[in-house]
Design a protein around this motif. Structure first.
Motif, mmCIF file in Angstrom:
data_model
loop_
_atom_site.group_PDB
_atom_site.id
_atom_site.type_symbol
_atom_site.label_atom_id
_atom_site.label_comp_id
_atom_site.label_asym_id
_atom_site.label_seq_id
_atom_site.Cartn_x
_atom_site.Cartn_y
_atom_site.Cartn_z
ATOM 1 N N ASP A 74 0.847 -1.132 0.055
ATOM 2 C CA ASP A 74 -0.021 0.051 -0.011
ATOM 3 C C ASP A 74 0.996 1.387 0.113
ATOM 4 O OD1 ASP A 74 -2.189 -1.903 0.227
ATOM 5 O OD2 ASP A 74 -2.466 -1.463 2.525
ATOM 6 N N PHE A 75 2.240 1.075 0.268
ATOM 7 C CA PHE A 75 3.111 2.235 0.600
ATOM 8 C C PHE A 75 3.961 2.458 -0.695
ATOM 9 C CE2 PHE A 75 1.563 1.170 4.301
ATOM 10 C CZ PHE A 75 1.421 2.413 5.115
ATOM 11 N N VAL A 76 3.397 1.865 -1.810
ATOM 12 C CA VAL A 76 4.377 1.853 -3.089
ATOM 13 C C VAL A 76 4.337 3.417 -3.636
ATOM 14 C CG1 VAL A 76 2.701 1.156 -4.691
ATOM 15 C CG2 VAL A 76 5.082 0.911 -5.310
ATOM 16 N N GLN A 77 5.181 3.940 -4.241
ATOM 17 C CA GLN A 77 5.195 5.256 -4.940
ATOM 18 C C GLN A 77 6.249 5.081 -6.213
ATOM 19 O OE1 GLN A 77 7.046 7.920 -1.924
ATOM 20 N NE2 GLN A 77 5.052 7.984 -0.821
ATOM 21 N N PRO A 78 6.218 5.795 -7.108
ATOM 22 C CA PRO A 78 7.247 5.793 -8.397
ATOM 23 C C PRO A 78 8.452 5.592 -7.758
ATOM 24 C CG PRO A 78 5.316 7.438 -8.559
ATOM 25 C CD PRO A 78 5.329 6.887 -7.301
ATOM 26 N N GLY A 79 8.893 6.418 -6.639
ATOM 27 C CA GLY A 79 10.324 6.263 -6.451
ATOM 28 C C GLY A 79 10.815 4.935 -5.791
ATOM 29 N N SER A 80 9.595 4.180 -5.432
ATOM 30 C CA SER A 80 9.973 2.969 -4.556
ATOM 31 C C SER A 80 10.738 2.018 -5.778
ATOM 32 C CB SER A 80 8.620 2.208 -4.351
ATOM 33 O OG SER A 80 7.891 2.890 -3.365
ATOM 34 N N TYR A 81 10.506 2.366 -7.115
ATOM 35 C CA TYR A 81 11.337 1.572 -7.913
ATOM 36 C C TYR A 81 12.624 2.163 -8.533
ATOM 37 C CZ TYR A 81 6.859 -1.239 -8.024
ATOM 38 O OH TYR A 81 5.900 -1.990 -7.657
ATOM 39 N N SER A 82 13.089 3.032 -8.032
ATOM 40 C CA SER A 82 14.442 3.922 -8.603
ATOM 41 C C SER A 82 13.977 4.565 -9.928
ATOM 42 C CB SER A 82 15.468 2.868 -8.547
ATOM 43 O OG SER A 82 16.803 3.430 -8.661
ATOM 44 N N VAL A 83 14.920 4.384 -10.653
ATOM 45 C CA VAL A 83 14.861 5.158 -11.974
ATOM 46 C C VAL A 83 13.513 4.158 -12.850
ATOM 47 C CG1 VAL A 83 16.582 3.922 -13.247
ATOM 48 C CG2 VAL A 83 16.022 5.930 -13.969
ATOM 49 N N LEU A 84 13.690 2.884 -12.586
ATOM 50 C CA LEU A 84 12.473 2.242 -13.093
ATOM 51 C C LEU A 84 11.223 2.844 -12.952
ATOM 52 C CD1 LEU A 84 11.516 -0.395 -14.671
ATOM 53 C CD2 LEU A 84 11.689 -1.874 -12.643
ATOM 54 N N GLY A 85 11.223 3.297 -11.725
ATOM 55 C CA GLY A 85 9.557 3.856 -11.763
ATOM 56 C C GLY A 85 9.202 5.042 -12.425
ATOM 57 N N TYR A 86 10.284 5.737 -12.875
ATOM 58 C CA TYR A 86 10.037 6.930 -13.647
ATOM 59 C C TYR A 86 9.994 6.548 -15.386
ATOM 60 C CZ TYR A 86 10.814 9.159 -9.414
ATOM 61 O OH TYR A 86 10.708 9.636 -7.944
ATOM 62 N N ILE A 87 10.666 5.526 -15.380
ATOM 63 C CA ILE A 87 10.642 4.796 -16.847
ATOM 64 C C ILE A 87 9.204 4.570 -17.093
ATOM 65 C CG2 ILE A 87 11.340 3.051 -18.206
ATOM 66 C CD1 ILE A 87 14.158 3.352 -17.026
#
Length: 346
Positions: A74-87
């Motif tokens: 429930d606490f996932v954010q785009p930044g949780s995936y490092s640069v992969l999240g922003y990709i």
């Protein structure tokens, strides 16, 4: 015991956000896991996989929560995936985002690996966990799947996007807790399964995402490839030094004393520790410069003098000489070979 590689601070931060929300103090957990509290102050830092595994084990004990992994999703954010999240944020469709997971997931950490299968109208994501602690790995698998599903719904701006089914290798946490999985994921969930699998309907992959930006995605993927190159075969120290060098070079700076200070040691101590690992600061600087130079030449239209300046060379001729020594080609020849056109700024 097989080494567990490294994990990004972003992966740790998701568990810390859960702990904070539940009122669980993490200071003692950090100490027992051998982690410095200030590690959370950096966005590009990494920790040992063993440290993350220990931290999650301690958090599971402190919380007493048999579905800790599910709830941390429930606490996932785009930044949780490092640069992969922003990709993935910059992708046009959910399917495009899904195909980015396997190539870049190492940036998030070495916690596991993803495989993609297609059969008929079904697409399955299979995740193999590398963690071995019997207390920890079920929570990590739950966290990965819960995070994927929550994040995909956010990307697609659709809270009603459901998998067809989810299979988990972990044993059932009991009938009451099983309902928590079905409620969150909106699909049948099988426990004690042969593999960890999320299965989606193929039509779901065509879902348009909220912030497509192909130019940004290309830039981010170039950066991700550069980061992956730095991670390959590095020790924890050399990886951190290379990341520090890359961060400095983005501003055209090359200061060993600043890198050492960021790592909490003197330049002499840093040089001694690197020497013990069979490398030198200059060697790491040369490696990072070369990798970044190739990325700039391959993925940008920056002139060669500008690239030389960005990489901290006082003269373009020095950049030419170093690059040719490494590749056998001048920067201009290298770019010409990639594009088939005359390079800029030669």
């Amino acid at each position: 015991m097989t080494p567990l590689g490294t994990a990004s601070v972003a992966a740790l931060r998701q568990y810390v956000r859960y702990a904070d929300a539940k009122g669980i103090s993490t200071s003692e957990l950090f100490s027992k896991a051998g982690l410095e509290p200030n590690i959370l102050d950096t966005d590009d830092g990494r920790l040992k996989g063993e440290q993350l595994q220990t931290f999650i084990h301690l958090l599971a004990e402190a919380s007493g929560n048999p579905i800790l992994g599910l709830e941390t999703g429930d606490f996932v954010q785009p930044g949780s995936y490092s640069v992969l999240g922003y990709i993935t944020m910059s992708c046009a469709t959910l399917g495009e985002a899904v195909t980015r997971i396997a190539p870049y997931e190492k940036l998030v950490g070495d916690m596991g690996t993803t495989g993609l299968r297609m059969k008929g109208h079904e697409v399955s994501l299979v995740w193999t966990c590398n963690f071995t602690d019997p207390v920890v790995w079920p929570h990590v698998v739950d966290n990965v799947f819960a995070s994927w599903i929550s994040y995909a719904r956010w990307l697609a701006d659709n809270d009603n996007a459901y998998p067809i089914r989810v299979s988990l290798q972990r044993s059932s946490p009991g009938p009451i807790y099983e309902a928590e999985y079905r409620e969150r994921w909106g699909c049948p969930v099988m426990f004690a399964a042969p593999e960890n699998v999320v299965t989606l309907h193929q039509d779901l992959l065509a879902t348009r995402l909220r912030q497509p930006d192909p130019l940004l995605r290309k830039t981010l993927e170039a950066h991700a490839l550069s980061q992956l190159a730095l991670l390959d075969t590095d020790t924890d120290l050399t990886s951190r030094v290379k990341q520090g060098i890359q961060k400095q070079l983005a501003s055209g700076v090359t200061r060993q004393d600043m890198i050492a200070e960021d790592l909490g040691m003197t330049s002499r101590t840093l040089q001694r520790k690197l020497s013990q690992e069979g490398v030198s600061y200059q060697k790491l600087l040369d490696d990072v410069r070369q990798q970044m130079a190739e990325d700039y030449l391959r993925n940008t239209e920056m002139s060669i003098p500008d690239i030389a300046l960005r990489l901290g060379y006082s003269e373009t001729t020095s950049f030419h000489r170093k690059f040719k020594a490494a590749t056998g080609k001048t920067p201009g020849d290298y770019r010409r070979g990639l594009t088939g056109s005359d390079p800029k700024g030669v």
